[in-house]
Design an enzyme around this catalytic site. Structure first.
Site, PDB file in Angstrom:
ATOM      1  N   THR A  44       1.163   5.017  -0.504  1.00  0.00           N
ATOM      2  CA  THR A  44       1.742   5.948   0.400  1.00  0.00           C
ATOM      3  C   THR A  44       1.557   7.384   0.285  1.00  0.00           C
ATOM      4  O   THR A  44       1.410   7.684   1.219  1.00  0.00           O
ATOM      5  CB  THR A  44       3.377   6.000   0.006  1.00  0.00           C
ATOM      6  OG1 THR A  44       3.970   4.615   0.163  1.00  0.00           O
ATOM      7  CG2 THR A  44       4.227   6.719   0.849  1.00  0.00           C
ATOM      8  N   GLU A  52      -1.316  13.885   7.334  1.00  0.00           N
ATOM      9  CA  GLU A  52      -1.553  15.372   7.178  1.00  0.00           C
ATOM     10  C   GLU A  52      -2.780  15.682   7.770  1.00  0.00           C
ATOM     11  O   GLU A  52      -2.943  16.614   8.511  1.00  0.00           O
ATOM     12  CB  GLU A  52      -1.399  15.757   5.834  1.00  0.00           C
ATOM     13  CG  GLU A  52       0.176  15.502   5.546  1.00  0.00           C
ATOM     14  CD  GLU A  52       0.977  16.961   5.703  1.00  0.00           C
ATOM     15  OE1 GLU A  52       0.612  17.638   6.659  1.00  0.00           O
ATOM     16  OE2 GLU A  52       1.916  17.197   5.293  1.00  0.00           O
ATOM     17  N   HIS A  78       6.668   3.948   5.160  1.00  0.00           N
ATOM     18  CA  HIS A  78       5.777   3.324   4.806  1.00  0.00           C
ATOM     19  C   HIS A  78       6.113   1.883   4.976  1.00  0.00           C
ATOM     20  O   HIS A  78       6.981   1.363   4.098  1.00  0.00           O
ATOM     21  CB  HIS A  78       5.283   3.607   3.467  1.00  0.00           C
ATOM     22  CG  HIS A  78       3.800   3.007   3.261  1.00  0.00           C
ATOM     23  ND1 HIS A  78       2.943   3.079   2.275  1.00  0.00           N
ATOM     24  CD2 HIS A  78       3.067   2.079   3.961  1.00  0.00           C
ATOM     25  CE1 HIS A  78       1.804   2.586   2.312  1.00  0.00           C
ATOM     26  NE2 HIS A  78       1.990   1.811   3.388  1.00  0.00           N
TER      27      HIS A  78
END
Length: 142
Positions: A44, A52, A78
């Site tokens: 994750t 990002e 996730h």
């Protein structure tokens, strides 16, 4: 109103800010790389890092010289596992902004399905002011 906010209001009027980032899952991106008892699936934190990166890339062309955006909040699910060798594509799309603060919708897909989704919040900062603030904080901490 500061010059920065005015320029962004004008630049983002009608803009569709979007970017992608991709990678192939290697062992170093798996849970097993962090702890041997965990399965060899895409972690994750690595998925969030890729999201990002896509968000950064979506906004960076619209920053003034000497500015970048930095992450301020994340809300990510996730939803599916991907193994070593999977190709991961993260996409970020600007959803909203308020002055120097931005919210982007992010998704990640492997070769088969969507594996994650959510939002990333970012803020524009002056690189020099940001680094000066960090140096001052280090001096204060000592």
């Amino acid at each position: 109103m500061d010059r920065h906010a005015e320029s962004y209001v004008l630049e983002f009027d009608g803009l569709f800010a979007r970017a992608t980032a991709e990678q192939t899952v290697e062992f170093k991106h798996t849970l097993t790389a962090h702890h041997s008892e965990l399965p060899p699936v895409y972690s994750t934190p690595d998925m969030i890092r890729l999201m990002e990166t896509a968000a950064f890339l979506a906004l960076q062309p619209y920053c003034n010289p000497g500015e970048i955006t930095v992450g301020t909040a994340i809300n990510i699910e996730h939803r599916a596992a991907s193994g070593v060798g999977a190709h991961i594509l993260a996409e970020a799309v600007l959803e909203s902004f308020d002055g120097r603060f931005y919210t982007l919708q992010v998704t990640a897909r492997d070769d088969v399905q969507e594996i994650g989704r959510g939002t990333v919040n970012r803020a524009t900062v002056s690189v020099s002011k940001f680094l000066d603030k960090m140096k001052a904080q280090l001096k204060t901490a000592r």
